[in-house]
Design a protein around this motif. Structure first.
Motif, PDB file in Angstrom:
ATOM      1  N   LEU A  58       0.837  -1.197   0.000  1.00  0.00           N
ATOM      2  CA  LEU A  58       0.000   0.000   0.000  1.00  0.00           C
ATOM      3  C   LEU A  58       0.875   1.251   0.000  1.00  0.00           C
ATOM      4  N   GLN A  59       1.915   1.227   0.789  1.00  0.00           N
ATOM      5  CA  GLN A  59       2.828   2.364   0.862  1.00  0.00           C
ATOM      6  C   GLN A  59       3.469   2.649  -0.501  1.00  0.00           C
ATOM      7  N   MET A  60       3.784   1.595  -1.247  1.00  0.00           N
ATOM      8  CA  MET A  60       4.442   1.731  -2.546  1.00  0.00           C
ATOM      9  C   MET A  60       3.440   1.916  -3.689  1.00  0.00           C
ATOM     10  N   ASN A  61       2.147   1.839  -3.391  1.00  0.00           N
ATOM     11  CA  ASN A  61       1.082   1.984  -4.396  1.00  0.00           C
ATOM     12  C   ASN A  61       1.132   0.902  -5.473  1.00  0.00           C
ATOM     13  N   THR A  62       1.645  -0.258  -5.123  1.00  0.00           N
ATOM     14  CA  THR A  62       1.690  -1.386  -6.046  1.00  0.00           C
ATOM     15  C   THR A  62       1.905  -2.667  -5.238  1.00  0.00           C
ATOM     16  N   ARG A  63       1.460  -3.778  -5.796  1.00  0.00           N
ATOM     17  CA  ARG A  63       1.701  -5.062  -5.117  1.00  0.00           C
ATOM     18  C   ARG A  63       3.153  -5.461  -5.336  1.00  0.00           C
ATOM     19  N   VAL A  64       3.849  -5.603  -4.237  1.00  0.00           N
ATOM     20  CA  VAL A  64       5.251  -5.960  -4.300  1.00  0.00           C
ATOM     21  C   VAL A  64       5.475  -7.146  -3.371  1.00  0.00           C
ATOM     22  N   LYS A  65       6.325  -8.045  -3.774  1.00  0.00           N
ATOM     23  CA  LYS A  65       6.598  -9.239  -2.969  1.00  0.00           C
ATOM     24  C   LYS A  65       7.812  -9.040  -2.063  1.00  0.00           C
ATOM     25  N   PHE A  66       8.629  -8.033  -2.351  1.00  0.00           N
ATOM     26  CA  PHE A  66       9.823  -7.728  -1.583  1.00  0.00           C
ATOM     27  C   PHE A  66      10.751  -8.932  -1.492  1.00  0.00           C
ATOM     28  N   LYS A  67      10.926  -9.605  -2.632  1.00  0.00           N
ATOM     29  CA  LYS A  67      11.794 -10.776  -2.667  1.00  0.00           C
ATOM     30  C   LYS A  67      13.240 -10.412  -2.989  1.00  0.00           C
ATOM     31  N   ASN A  68      13.467  -9.227  -3.562  1.00  0.00           N
ATOM     32  CA  ASN A  68      14.854  -8.855  -3.829  1.00  0.00           C
ATOM     33  C   ASN A  68      15.238  -7.610  -3.033  1.00  0.00           C
ATOM     34  N   ASP A  69      16.532  -7.461  -2.833  1.00  0.00           N
ATOM     35  CA  ASP A  69      17.054  -6.384  -1.987  1.00  0.00           C
ATOM     36  C   ASP A  69      16.693  -5.002  -2.516  1.00  0.00           C
ATOM     37  N   ALA A  70      16.661  -4.839  -3.827  1.00  0.00           N
ATOM     38  CA  ALA A  70      16.367  -3.523  -4.409  1.00  0.00           C
ATOM     39  C   ALA A  70      14.965  -3.053  -4.035  1.00  0.00           C
ATOM     40  N   GLU A  71      13.983  -3.961  -4.047  1.00  0.00           N
ATOM     41  CA  GLU A  71      12.614  -3.590  -3.661  1.00  0.00           C
ATOM     42  C   GLU A  71      12.540  -3.173  -2.201  1.00  0.00           C
ATOM     43  N   VAL A  72      13.259  -3.880  -1.356  1.00  0.00           N
ATOM     44  CA  VAL A  72      13.265  -3.572   0.076  1.00  0.00           C
ATOM     45  C   VAL A  72      13.906  -2.209   0.313  1.00  0.00           C
ATOM     46  N   LYS A  73      15.019  -1.947  -0.339  1.00  0.00           N
ATOM     47  CA  LYS A  73      15.699  -0.657  -0.186  1.00  0.00           C
ATOM     48  C   LYS A  73      14.867   0.485  -0.765  1.00  0.00           C
ATOM     49  N   GLU A  74      14.132   0.217  -1.845  1.00  0.00           N
ATOM     50  CA  GLU A  74      13.261   1.241  -2.426  1.00  0.00           C
ATOM     51  C   GLU A  74      12.164   1.630  -1.430  1.00  0.00           C
ATOM     52  N   LEU A  75      11.554   0.646  -0.781  1.00  0.00           N
ATOM     53  CA  LEU A  75      10.549   0.931   0.233  1.00  0.00           C
ATOM     54  C   LEU A  75      11.162   1.738   1.379  1.00  0.00           C
ATOM     55  N   PHE A  76      12.351   1.340   1.822  1.00  0.00           N
ATOM     56  CA  PHE A  76      13.017   2.020   2.920  1.00  0.00           C
ATOM     57  C   PHE A  76      13.217   3.508   2.619  1.00  0.00           C
ATOM     58  N   SER A  77      13.520   3.831   1.389  1.00  0.00           N
ATOM     59  CA  SER A  77      13.801   5.223   1.032  1.00  0.00           C
ATOM     60  C   SER A  77      12.537   6.011   0.684  1.00  0.00           C
ATOM     61  N   TYR A  78      11.369   5.362   0.725  1.00  0.00           N
ATOM     62  CA  TYR A  78      10.122   6.007   0.327  1.00  0.00           C
ATOM     63  C   TYR A  78       9.314   6.456   1.545  1.00  0.00           C
ATOM     64  N   GLU A  79       9.523   7.664   1.984  1.00  0.00           N
ATOM     65  CA  GLU A  79       8.763   8.302   3.060  1.00  0.00           C
ATOM     66  C   GLU A  79       8.799   7.546   4.391  1.00  0.00           C
ATOM     67  N   MET A  80       9.825   6.796   4.641  1.00  0.00           N
ATOM     68  CA  MET A  80       9.919   6.057   5.900  1.00  0.00           C
ATOM     69  C   MET A  80      10.511   6.927   7.003  1.00  0.00           C
ATOM     70  N   ASN A  81      11.613   7.621   6.718  1.00  0.00           N
ATOM     71  CA  ASN A  81      12.286   8.468   7.701  1.00  0.00           C
ATOM     72  C   ASN A  81      12.559   7.671   8.979  1.00  0.00           C
ATOM     73  N   SER A  82      13.219   6.538   8.812  1.00  0.00           N
ATOM     74  CA  SER A  82      13.454   5.615   9.912  1.00  0.00           C
ATOM     75  C   SER A  82      14.866   5.043   9.834  1.00  0.00           C
ATOM     76  N   GLU A  83      15.402   4.698  10.989  1.00  0.00           N
ATOM     77  CA  GLU A  83      16.717   4.054  11.024  1.00  0.00           C
ATOM     78  C   GLU A  83      16.636   2.607  10.558  1.00  0.00           C
ATOM     79  N   ASP A  84      15.574   1.929  10.945  1.00  0.00           N
ATOM     80  CA  ASP A  84      15.413   0.505  10.640  1.00  0.00           C
ATOM     81  C   ASP A  84      14.027   0.244  10.085  1.00  0.00           C
ATOM     82  N   LEU A  85      13.941  -0.741   9.203  1.00  0.00           N
ATOM     83  CA  LEU A  85      12.661  -1.166   8.646  1.00  0.00           C
ATOM     84  C   LEU A  85      12.579  -2.684   8.736  1.00  0.00           C
ATOM     85  N   PHE A  86      11.485  -3.151   9.319  1.00  0.00           N
ATOM     86  CA  PHE A  86      11.212  -4.583   9.425  1.00  0.00           C
ATOM     87  C   PHE A  86       9.959  -4.887   8.623  1.00  0.00           C
TER      88      PHE A  86
END
Length: 171
Positions: A58-86
């Motif tokens: 929902l945060q990314m406005n698309t269905r994502v499986k987050f199976k690769n590192d690039a998708e996870v890092k993209e989410l982290f950099s998208y309006e998270m403003n956080s040290e850690d993301l789980f």
């Protein structure tokens, strides 16, 4: 000390005045889907954020499986403003990133009775893991995943995760 904010979308947390440096979970459900996004907290600096697959998609406005590192890092950099993301991604396990490295954790096998509360348990333990000094360690996901797995072995919130039950479950 840790400040934990579990925003269940009922509007209560919208009125809170919280200083930067807290641990956040924004749950979505059928009543608030699309309206209780973690990005509403984007101006405040968080120590950690915990999301499930649906909330992250929902945060990314698309269905994502987050199976690769690039998708996870993209989410982290998208309006998270956080040290850690789980991220909890169901049967595929869970994922952690601090924006630099990505750590994946498989689920632990258990005799599943009920999954209600497993995400909340994961959030509680990931918040603690984010606080501890060894958080740069590759096993940051171990205890949160193990605790969540343990919480699926009973009905709803019938029991609490204790040190004794966690160690027994790990054996």
């Amino acid at each position: 000390d840790a400040v934990i904010v579990a925003d269940f979308g009922h509007g209560f947390c919208n009125k809170l005045k919280i200083a930067d440096g807290f641990h956040l979970m924004c749950q979505t459900n059928s009543n608030n889907f699309g309206f209780n996004r973690v990005s509403k907290w984007k101006k405040q600096r968080k120590k950690s954020i915990c999301l499930d697959l649906r909330e992250a998609s929902l945060q990314m406005n698309t269905r994502v499986k987050f199976k690769n590192d690039a998708e996870v890092k993209e989410l982290f950099s998208y309006e998270m403003n956080s040290e850690d993301l789980f991220l909890t991604i169901g049967q595929a396990g869970s994922v952690y990133t601090n924006g630099k490295k990505v750590i994946k954790q498989k689920t632990f096998k258990s005799n599943i009775v009920d999954t209600i509360g497993a995400g909340d348990t994961f959030f509680a333990f990931s918040s603690i893991a984010s606080c501890i000094n060894g958080k740069n360690s590759d096993d940051i996901m171990l205890v949160p995943a193990l605790a969540a797995s343990l919480s699926t072995t009973w009905l709803c919130n019938e029991r609490s995760v204790t040190k004794k039950s966690l160690l027994k479950h790990a054996a």
